[in-house]
Scaffold this motif. Structure first.
Motif, short mmCIF file in Angstrom:
data_model
loop_
_atom_site.label_atom_id
_atom_site.label_comp_id
_atom_site.label_asym_id
_atom_site.label_seq_id
_atom_site.Cartn_x
_atom_site.Cartn_y
_atom_site.Cartn_z
N MET A 1 0.84 -1.19 0.00
CA MET A 1 0.00 0.00 0.00
C MET A 1 0.87 1.25 0.00
O MET A 1 1.97 1.22 0.53
N PRO A 2 0.35 2.34 -0.58
CA PRO A 2 1.12 3.57 -0.55
C PRO A 2 1.18 4.12 0.87
O PRO A 2 0.38 3.75 1.73
N ASP A 3 2.14 4.99 1.14
CA ASP A 3 2.21 5.62 2.45
C ASP A 3 0.94 6.43 2.70
O ASP A 3 0.33 6.99 1.79
N GLN A 4 0.56 6.50 3.96
CA GLN A 4 -0.59 7.31 4.34
C GLN A 4 -0.37 8.77 3.93
O GLN A 4 0.68 9.35 4.22
N LEU A 5 -1.32 9.35 3.24
CA LEU A 5 -1.20 10.73 2.83
C LEU A 5 -1.36 11.65 4.03
O LEU A 5 -2.11 11.36 4.96
N HIS A 6 -0.64 12.77 4.02
CA HIS A 6 -0.78 13.72 5.11
C HIS A 6 -2.18 14.36 5.10
O HIS A 6 -2.74 14.65 6.15
N ASN A 7 -2.71 14.56 3.91
CA ASN A 7 -4.05 15.13 3.77
C ASN A 7 -4.88 14.21 2.90
O ASN A 7 -5.01 14.43 1.69
N PRO A 8 -5.42 13.12 3.46
CA PRO A 8 -6.15 12.16 2.65
C PRO A 8 -7.27 12.82 1.85
O PRO A 8 -7.96 13.70 2.35
N ILE A 9 -7.44 12.37 0.63
CA ILE A 9 -8.49 12.90 -0.24
C ILE A 9 -9.71 12.01 -0.09
O ILE A 9 -9.61 10.78 -0.20
N TYR B 1 -10.46 2.57 -4.69
CA TYR B 1 -9.39 3.44 -5.17
C TYR B 1 -8.96 4.43 -4.09
O TYR B 1 -7.77 4.59 -3.79
N TRP B 2 -9.94 5.13 -3.50
CA TRP B 2 -9.61 6.16 -2.52
C TRP B 2 -9.10 5.55 -1.22
O TRP B 2 -8.22 6.12 -0.56
N GLN B 3 -9.63 4.40 -0.85
CA GLN B 3 -9.12 3.73 0.34
C GLN B 3 -7.65 3.35 0.15
O GLN B 3 -6.82 3.58 1.04
N TYR B 4 -7.34 2.78 -1.00
CA TYR B 4 -5.95 2.39 -1.26
C TYR B 4 -5.05 3.61 -1.29
O TYR B 4 -3.96 3.62 -0.71
N ARG B 5 -5.51 4.64 -1.94
CA ARG B 5 -4.71 5.86 -2.05
C ARG B 5 -4.43 6.47 -0.68
O ARG B 5 -3.36 7.04 -0.44
N ASN B 6 -5.38 6.35 0.23
CA ASN B 6 -5.23 6.92 1.56
C ASN B 6 -4.60 5.95 2.55
O ASN B 6 -4.61 6.21 3.76
N GLY B 7 -4.05 4.85 2.05
CA GLY B 7 -3.35 3.91 2.91
C GLY B 7 -4.23 3.02 3.74
O GLY B 7 -3.77 2.39 4.70
N GLU B 8 -5.50 2.92 3.38
CA GLU B 8 -6.42 2.06 4.12
C GLU B 8 -6.43 0.65 3.52
O GLU B 8 -6.01 0.44 2.39
N GLU B 9 -6.93 -0.28 4.29
CA GLU B 9 -6.98 -1.67 3.84
C GLU B 9 -8.03 -1.84 2.75
O GLU B 9 -9.13 -1.27 2.83
N GLU C 1 -5.74 -4.94 -3.94
CA GLU C 1 -4.33 -4.69 -3.65
C GLU C 1 -3.47 -5.14 -4.83
O GLU C 1 -2.54 -4.44 -5.26
N GLN C 2 -3.80 -6.29 -5.39
CA GLN C 2 -3.06 -6.79 -6.55
C GLN C 2 -3.25 -5.89 -7.77
O GLN C 2 -2.33 -5.69 -8.56
N ALA C 3 -4.44 -5.36 -7.92
CA ALA C 3 -4.73 -4.51 -9.08
C ALA C 3 -4.03 -3.16 -8.98
O ALA C 3 -3.58 -2.61 -9.99
N PHE C 4 -3.94 -2.62 -7.78
CA PHE C 4 -3.38 -1.28 -7.60
C PHE C 4 -1.86 -1.26 -7.46
O PHE C 4 -1.24 -0.22 -7.65
N SER C 5 -1.25 -2.39 -7.12
CA SER C 5 0.18 -2.34 -6.80
C SER C 5 1.03 -3.38 -7.51
O SER C 5 1.90 -3.99 -6.88
#
Length: 263
Positions: free
Chosen positions: A1-9, A82-90, A96-100
Motif C-alpha cells: 500500500m502507498p504511504d498514508q497521505l498527510h491530507n487524505p483525499i 481506489y480512494w481507500q488504497y490511495r489513503n493507505g487504508e486496507e 491490492e493486486q490490481a493497484f500495486s
C-alpha cells in the motif's frame, strides 16, 4: 500500500450515473498528473459506464431506472477501493493486486485486466447481492446479462485503441490460439457469469456464511490476478517483454491516444 497521505483525499459523493462519470474523470485526471497506471483501468471503466448510460437512455434494459441505481452502486465499489488504497487504508486483496503491480513489469493490457478482474469477478457479485436485499435476485438477471452485450461492443473498440500505444500486442492473439494462460484468455462473459453465480450464492447463503464466501472469492481472484501479472512458463513472459518494450510508457500519452476515435 502507498504511504498514508498527510491530507487524505475523500471519495466523492455521487447519486446518479453522471456523478459516477465525474468521479471517474477525477481519478483519470489525477492519475495522469501523477503518471500513474491507475488511469488505464479507470479510463476503460469510464467507457463502460458511458456505454451503460447510453443503453439506459436508449431503453435497452427491462428496468432502466433500476439499472442506473445498480450501476451507481456497482461503480461505488471501485471508486471506494481506489480512494481507500490511495489513503493507505486496507482494501480487498484482489484490489491490492490490481493497484500495486510492479510498475516496470506490466503491459497496458495487464493493468486493465487486473482492474477488470477485481471489479467484475469480485465487486460485481457483491454489488448485485447487496442490491437484491429482498432476495429476488433473479429479477435482475436479464438486465445483468444484457450488460455482457454492451461490453462486447466495447471490447473490440478498446482492443483496437490499445494497439495504437502497444503495437506488438497482436502477438497475444497469435499466441492465444494454442495457449490457455490468463493474460490471453481472460473472458468478459466468463467473468460476468462467475459474478452472477457469486451473487446468487451470496443471496441464498445464511448471513453467517456470507463473509466466508466473500473471502473465498477474494482469495481465488487474487490468485488469478497473480497469474495475470506473472504468467508462468518460459516463452510467454519473453513475448510479454517484447510487447512491453514497444509500448508507450507515458500514461498521459496512452490515454490521449486511446481516447481518439480515429488513429
Amino acid at each position: 500500500m502507498p504511504d498514508q497521505l498527510h491530507n487524505p483525499i475523500e471519495s466523492p459523493e455521487f447519486t446518479d450515473i453522471d456523478d459516477v462519470l465525474a468521479a471517474l474523470d477525477q481519478i483519470i485526471d489525477l492519475s495522469i498528473k501523477e503518471n500513474s497506471t491507475a488511469a488505464l483501468f479507470a479510463y476503460v471503466y469510464r467507457r463502460t459506464t458511458a456505454k451503460v448510460k447510453q443503453g439506459i437512455e436508449e431503453g435497452r434494459f427491462d428496468d432502466n431506472d433500476r439499472m442506473e441505481l445498480f450501476d451507481v452502486a456497482f461503480a461505488g465499489k471501485y471508486i471506494e477501493a481506489y480512494w481507500q488504497y490511495r489513503n493507505g487504508e486496507e482494501v480487498p486483496e484482489v484490489w491490492e493486486q490490481a493497484f500495486s503491480p510492479a510498475k516496470d513489469n506490466q503491459l497496458i493490457l495487464q493493468y486493465i485486466l487486473l482492474g477488470m478482474n477485481a471489479h467484475i469477478n469480485y465487486d460485481l457479485g457483491i454489488a448485485a447481492a447487496e442490491f437484491s436485499r429482498d432476495g429476488n435476485i433473479q429479477d435482475l438477471k436479464a438486465d445483468f446479462m444484457l450488460i455482457n452485450q454492451l461490453l462486447e461492443e466495447l471490447v473490440d473498440e478498446i482492443q483496437g485503441r490499445i494497439s495504437r500505444v502497444s503495437p506488438m500486442v497482436f502477438l497475444l492473439d497469435w499466441m492465444g490460439k494454442n495457449n490457455d494462460e490468463a493474460i490471453i484468455n481472460f473472458s468478459i462473459n466468463k467473468a460476468r457469469g462467475q459474478a452472477w453465480n457469486f451473487a446468487v450464492r451470496l443471496t441464498e447463503a445464511p448471513q453467517s456464511h456470507k463473509a466466508d464466501i466473500i473471502a473465498g472469492v477474494d482469495q481465488k481472484m487474487t490468485s488469478l490476478a497473480r497469474l495475470v501479472s506473472n504468467p508462468p512458463g518460459f516463452f510467454l513472459p519473453k513475448v510479454l517483454g517484447v510487447i512491453r518494450y514497444f509500448e508507450t510508457k507515458d500514461v498521459g500519452s496512452v490515454i490521449h491516444n486511446i481516447q481518439q476515435k480515429n488513429p
